[in-house]
Design an enzyme around this catalytic site. Structure first.
Site, mmCIF file in Angstrom:
data_model
loop_
_atom_site.group_PDB
_atom_site.id
_atom_site.type_symbol
_atom_site.label_atom_id
_atom_site.label_comp_id
_atom_site.label_asym_id
_atom_site.label_seq_id
_atom_site.Cartn_x
_atom_site.Cartn_y
_atom_site.Cartn_z
ATOM 1 N N GLU A 7 67.507 51.876 22.668
ATOM 2 C CA GLU A 7 67.059 53.134 22.128
ATOM 3 C C GLU A 7 67.731 54.031 22.914
ATOM 4 O O GLU A 7 68.109 53.898 24.310
ATOM 5 C CB GLU A 7 65.535 53.039 22.532
ATOM 6 C CG GLU A 7 64.997 54.471 22.125
ATOM 7 C CD GLU A 7 63.229 54.381 22.357
ATOM 8 O OE1 GLU A 7 62.615 55.464 22.110
ATOM 9 O OE2 GLU A 7 62.812 53.184 22.807
ATOM 10 N N ASN A 48 60.300 55.529 20.302
ATOM 11 C CA ASN A 48 59.686 56.739 20.391
ATOM 12 C C ASN A 48 60.426 58.016 20.240
ATOM 13 O O ASN A 48 60.133 58.875 19.680
ATOM 14 C CB ASN A 48 59.105 56.825 21.718
ATOM 15 C CG ASN A 48 57.712 56.018 21.721
ATOM 16 O OD1 ASN A 48 57.176 55.439 20.873
ATOM 17 N ND2 ASN A 48 57.423 55.941 22.989
ATOM 18 N N GLU A 104 55.747 53.047 15.554
ATOM 19 C CA GLU A 104 54.760 52.913 16.202
ATOM 20 C C GLU A 104 53.687 54.143 15.630
ATOM 21 O O GLU A 104 53.013 54.956 16.486
ATOM 22 C CB GLU A 104 54.924 53.066 17.641
ATOM 23 C CG GLU A 104 55.231 51.727 18.293
ATOM 24 C CD GLU A 104 55.175 51.670 19.850
ATOM 25 O OE1 GLU A 104 55.063 52.846 20.529
ATOM 26 O OE2 GLU A 104 55.620 50.749 20.247
ATOM 27 N N TYR A 145 53.936 44.133 24.624
ATOM 28 C CA TYR A 145 54.787 43.888 25.975
ATOM 29 C C TYR A 145 53.890 43.083 26.880
ATOM 30 O O TYR A 145 52.630 43.297 26.650
ATOM 31 C CB TYR A 145 54.975 45.159 26.674
ATOM 32 C CG TYR A 145 56.268 45.987 25.871
ATOM 33 C CD1 TYR A 145 57.642 45.581 26.003
ATOM 34 C CD2 TYR A 145 55.813 47.026 24.967
ATOM 35 C CE1 TYR A 145 58.592 46.271 25.098
ATOM 36 C CE2 TYR A 145 57.027 47.535 24.137
ATOM 37 C CZ TYR A 145 58.184 47.074 24.312
ATOM 38 O OH TYR A 145 59.114 47.902 23.646
ATOM 39 N N GLU A 150 59.785 44.689 18.840
ATOM 40 C CA GLU A 150 59.891 45.124 20.188
ATOM 41 C C GLU A 150 58.796 44.014 20.850
ATOM 42 O O GLU A 150 57.710 43.993 20.572
ATOM 43 C CB GLU A 150 59.158 46.792 20.455
ATOM 44 C CG GLU A 150 60.104 47.700 20.044
ATOM 45 C CD GLU A 150 59.598 48.856 20.459
ATOM 46 O OE1 GLU A 150 58.909 49.033 21.645
ATOM 47 O OE2 GLU A 150 59.784 50.143 19.613
#
Length: 505
Positions: free
Chosen positions: A26, A71, A172, A243, A291
């Site tokens: 990213e 994001n 997301e 995560y 992710e």
């Protein structure tokens, strides 16, 4: 401790999609700038990409990579990253409160991905933008010539289209933190119409719709149901993110979170099956776990930093120093993806360089592999083929995250040509060796041709690789295992990860 286990050639789970070992990068922190791209670095090529980092990336044999966010993508204008670099605008990135120079855009990244031998999985901005911008981006990337966007690409020096087949429909979108956050029905409808537009560019295009950002979201798993009811027939995958941390420094509870992940996958698989039945649909939707990683060591400090700093460019962010415990966890989580490969077809370690990554790079300095690089590398190189069921009978423990957890974490993969069997095993016990007796059924004569081990030598769980000591955690040749009387037998030291490869007749 002793564990008996059985694996048989005919007791299969599924064919493993190679993309199970994909990655994510990213425009965040130093992932791109001074990560993969640093003009002026001693190893930089003519395009400004670091060759020392590229060599480490190539060593992972990554099949696909998700880009540019994350994001970041929810307010990103892809057009800012094309054309002459000197003319590109500098923008404020609201997601990570930093400045984006746009010196790396789609064409630079595509060139890097080609050099690395990696297929691109591109994310579309469905936060601040929508169908029109998505279709323009696909046309720029995939159409040969003769239209505005395809000819613009050609004018930028890229004559042949990229032929990108994997497109993420936002990121997301269930998260209130997301720029352009939407409710499930609103997002599901937009994703459906965007998917139809993207697929109009030709056969072979696959779309990935956003599932829950994690399984602790208050909208989980209702979000998945509502979204899929709006777009099921026009998507191939639904994404999951998760995560992991161990702030309590309880290794056994940390490892038990892998079982928690299995329940997450199983629950969403059930939602998929429910929606398919309700809609009388003919197509299947699979899971893209795009992710995942360990992320907790610097999380609190990073959160304070990025909320307070004054729009820096490529600041240090989420630069985790992964330790031995993290390596064992990552090896176990990859085992779980193998065991769930009937439902999980794509998974992306997040991220690839500097930002919660298997590869670290100093600005102007060295690059090195973190501890998690090695189990990821072994799975990517040897975890392709057919996942096999492994029946396990051994000691178990209870933890806060899950109960009845095996001390031995094990997965087995039969190579595509049937000529070898790979076993990935983790002894989760912090202080006891594990005697393993793995019965081999239907394989004929087998012989152990490779045994690599990480840990199990008294190295502390918090020991990590650094630029000064890059080899504190790395694989070494294993001992104490062998094939005898139709089984793989031997001792796995406490707190150790093992790659065991067997040649088959």
């Amino acid at each position: 401790m002793k564990t008996r286990a059985t694996v048989h050639r005919d007791f299969t789970i599924a064919g493993i999609d190679d993309r199970l070992y994909s990655a994510f990068i990213e425009h965040m922190g130093r992932a791109i700038y001074s990560g993969i791209y640093e003009p002026g670095h001693p190893t930089a090529n003519a395009q400004g990409f670091r060759k020392d980092v590229l060599d480490l990336v190539r060593g992972l044999s990554i099949p696909a990579i998700r880009y540019p966010g994350g994001n970041f993508v929810s307010a990103y204008k892809w057009e800012d990253g094309i054309g002459p670099q000197k003319d590109r605008p500098v923008r404020l990135d609201l997601a990570w409160r930093s400045r984006e120079s746009n010196q790396v855009g789609i064409n630079e990244f595509a060139g890097w991905a080609k050099d690395a031998g990696i297929e691109m999985m591109l994310a579309l901005n469905l936060g601040t933008r929508g169908i029109e911008d998505a279709r323009n981006f696909v046309e720029y990337c995939n159409h040969p010539s003769g239209t505005y966007w395809s000819d613009l690409r050609r004018s930028h020096g890229v004559e042949q289209p990229y032929g990108v087949n994997m497109w993420c429909l936002g990121n997301e979108m269930d998260g209130p933190w997301q720029i352009g956050h939407k409710d499930a029905v609103e997002y599901g409808r937009l994703a459906n119409e965007t998917a139809k537009a993207v697929k109009a560019f030709g056969a072979g295009i696959e779309t990935i719709v956003c599932g829950s950002s994690n399984d602790q979201m208050p909208t989980y798993p209702e979000w998945e149901r509502q979204v899929l009811e709006e777009c099921y027939e026009n998507v191939e995958y639904i994404s999951l993110h998760k995560y992991f941390g161990n702030n309590s420094h309880n290794s056994l509870n940390f490892f038990a979170k892998i079982e928690e992940t299995g329940r997450y996958i199983q629950s969403i698989a059930g939602v998929i099956d429910y929606v398919k039945a309700k809609k009388r649909a003919k197509n299947d939707v699979y899971i893209c776990f795009d992710e995942w990683n360990v992320w907790y060591h610097n999380r609190e400090q990073d959160s304070r930093n990025w909320r307070e700093w004054d729009w820096p460019e490529a600041p240090p962010l989420l630069e985790e120093d992964y330790n031995l415990e993290d390596a064992l966890f990552v090896g176990g989580l990859l085992n779980e993806f193998i065991r769930r490969s009937d439902r999980v077809k794509i998974a992306c370690i997040a991220q690839l360089v500097n930002v919660i990554a298997p590869i670290r790079a100093e600005r102007g300095g060295k690059a090195w592999a973190t501890s998690i690089y090695y189990p990821y590398q072994f799975a990517s190189l040897y975890g392709r083929g057919t996942a096999l069921n492994v029946a396990v009978d051994g000691p178990r423990y209870d933890a806060e995250a899950a109960q009845d957890v095996n001390y031995l974490d094990i997965a087995a993969v039969l190579a595509p040509d049937g000529a070898s069997l790979t076993v990935f095993a983790v002894n989760r016990s912090p202080d006891e060796a594990m005697e393993l007796d793995l019965a081999l059924g239907g394989f004929g004569n087998a012989r152990l041709i490779e045994h690599q081990v990480i840990g199990g030598d008294g190295t502390g769980p918090r020991v990590a690789n650094t630029a000064q000591e890059p080899d504190r955690i790395r694989p070494r040749k294993g001992t104490g295992m062998g094939v005898a009387d139709g089984g793989l037998r031997g001792e796995l030291p406490a707190f150790s990860y093992h790659l065991l490869r067997l040649a088959l007749n």
